[in-house]
Scaffold this motif. Structure first.
Motif, PDB file in Angstrom:
ATOM      1  N   ARG A  33       0.916  -1.310   0.058  1.00  0.00           N
ATOM      2  CA  ARG A  33      -0.088  -0.087  -0.118  1.00  0.00           C
ATOM      3  C   ARG A  33       0.962   1.318   0.006  1.00  0.00           C
ATOM      4  N   GLN A 108       2.776  -1.296   4.880  1.00  0.00           N
ATOM      5  CA  GLN A 108       1.303  -0.640   5.496  1.00  0.00           C
ATOM      6  C   GLN A 108       1.807   0.579   6.030  1.00  0.00           C
ATOM      7  N   ARG A 111      -2.403   0.819  10.471  1.00  0.00           N
ATOM      8  CA  ARG A 111      -3.326   0.027  10.788  1.00  0.00           C
ATOM      9  C   ARG A 111      -4.571   0.624  11.773  1.00  0.00           C
TER      10      ARG A 111
END
Length: 344
Positions: A33, A108, A111
């Motif tokens: 991502r 990432q 989160r």
């Protein structure tokens, strides 16, 4: 010195080369991502440089700013476990599970955490974010200042971090300072400290501690007054004994009467009159509705703002960048905001 403006082909080539040089290919995860976002931000940097007639160095500066911002947000959003692994261990010394954890975090940006689970589970919860407020506010300032870096995913990440951090911090404050758990001699909520904010652990009956409290209470509320009454009667001071008895009975009636009243008020939904944490918990619930309104992959920004306003009326205090971000998102499109980073 005259700046030579980049051509469209040169700007695109430079941004693609930068992306190729900076991104790190995933080893154990399906996609990155972070890499996807950086690719799109690089395109925005190229477009802004063409618009402003920038030269090569100005474009490189924009690209570096994009990298610094994303990297800073990512670092602030990382869990303590990942930070410890990165700083204290080399990849050669990590177990397969640790390598996978670090690799996932590397690709990432952040989160999403559930503040309700963090509230219930306490400081040890996997949903308790370790977000530094000043670091986050500085990232928001950098982001809002550089309008050409605006991106729906970054809007979402920063707003979600602001909302989640505030909810979790307020929840811990309620448990530590406002909920009616016994305090020690210096006013600390030892149950909160010992249980690290875990509500189930805090609510467990500690029989030894309870026995000690009841023993102390019995001495001061029953034994000493009773002994004083008996002694007064023995020495013939019946008037003094009657006065002590009357005062003692009055205090006992007030004590147990208040406890009974508190029980009744809680039972009929009027606990706010006897529980200092009641209003705070209602405010927290209104704040949690803001977090729920941010659930993707498609968010209605107008509804998010409405929830923020309602929570503010209930006593919530949101950081100024949260309002700035949601206002800008609404200006772009008040009805639909695609926020799932995996889709970009």
């Amino acid at each position: 010195m005259t700046t030579i403006a980049l051509t469209r082909e040169e700007a695109l080539a430079a941004s693609k080369a930068w992306v190729k040089d900076r991104i790190e290919k995933p080893k154990t995860v399906y996609s990155s991502r972070k890499n996807g976002l950086l690719t799109q931000l690089a395109a925005r940097c190229a477009a802004e440089s063409l618009k402003q007639g920038d030269g090569e160095y100005a474009l490189e500066d924009r690209l570096q700013r994009a990298w610094d911002l994303v990297d800073s947000i990512q670092m602030n959003a990382q869990s303590d476990k990942v930070r410890d692994l990165v700083w204290k261990k080399s990849e050669e010394d990590m177990s397969p599970e640790e390598l996978k954890l670090v690799e996932t975090a590397r690709h990432q940006i952040c989160r999403r955490h559930d503040p309700l689970r963090a509230f219930r589970e306490g400081l040890g919860s996997e949903h308790m974010p370790n977000i530094d407020k000043q670091h986050l506010l500085a990232d928001c300032a950098d982001y809002l200042e550089q309008t050409w870096l605006r991106h729906p995913v970054l809007d979402y990440i920063l707003l979600d971090m602001l909302i989640t951090r505030e909810l979790c911090a307020f929840g811990e404050h309620i448990k530590e300072f406002m909920m009616p758990f016994p305090k020690d001699a210096i006013g600390l909520n030892r149950k909160y400290l010992d249980a690290k904010g875990n509500l189930n652990e805090m609510r467990k009956v500690r029989w030894k501690e309870l026995g000690a409290r009841w023993g102390t209470w019995s001495v001061w509320a029953l034994f000493l007054p009773g002994a004083a009454v008996i002694l007064a009667y023995l020495v013939g001071a019946d008037g003094v004994a009657d006065t002590i008895m009357a005062g003692w009975a009055g205090l006992m009636a007030a004590h147990f009467g208040f406890r009974f009243l508190r029980f009744v008020l809680r039972g009929i939904g009027l606990g706010r009159y006897v529980d200092p944490s009641h209003k705070a918990k209602l405010t927290w619930e209104e704040m949690y509705k803001v977090w729920k309104a941010l659930e993707g992959p498609v968010v209605n920004p107008a509804m998010v703002k409405e929830a923020m306003v309602k929570s503010k009326e209930a006593g919530a205090v949101w950081d100024a960048p949260a309002y700035s971000i949601i206002e800008k998102v609404i200006a772009d499109d008040p009805a639909a905001w695609v926020v799932d980073p995996s889709r970009r």
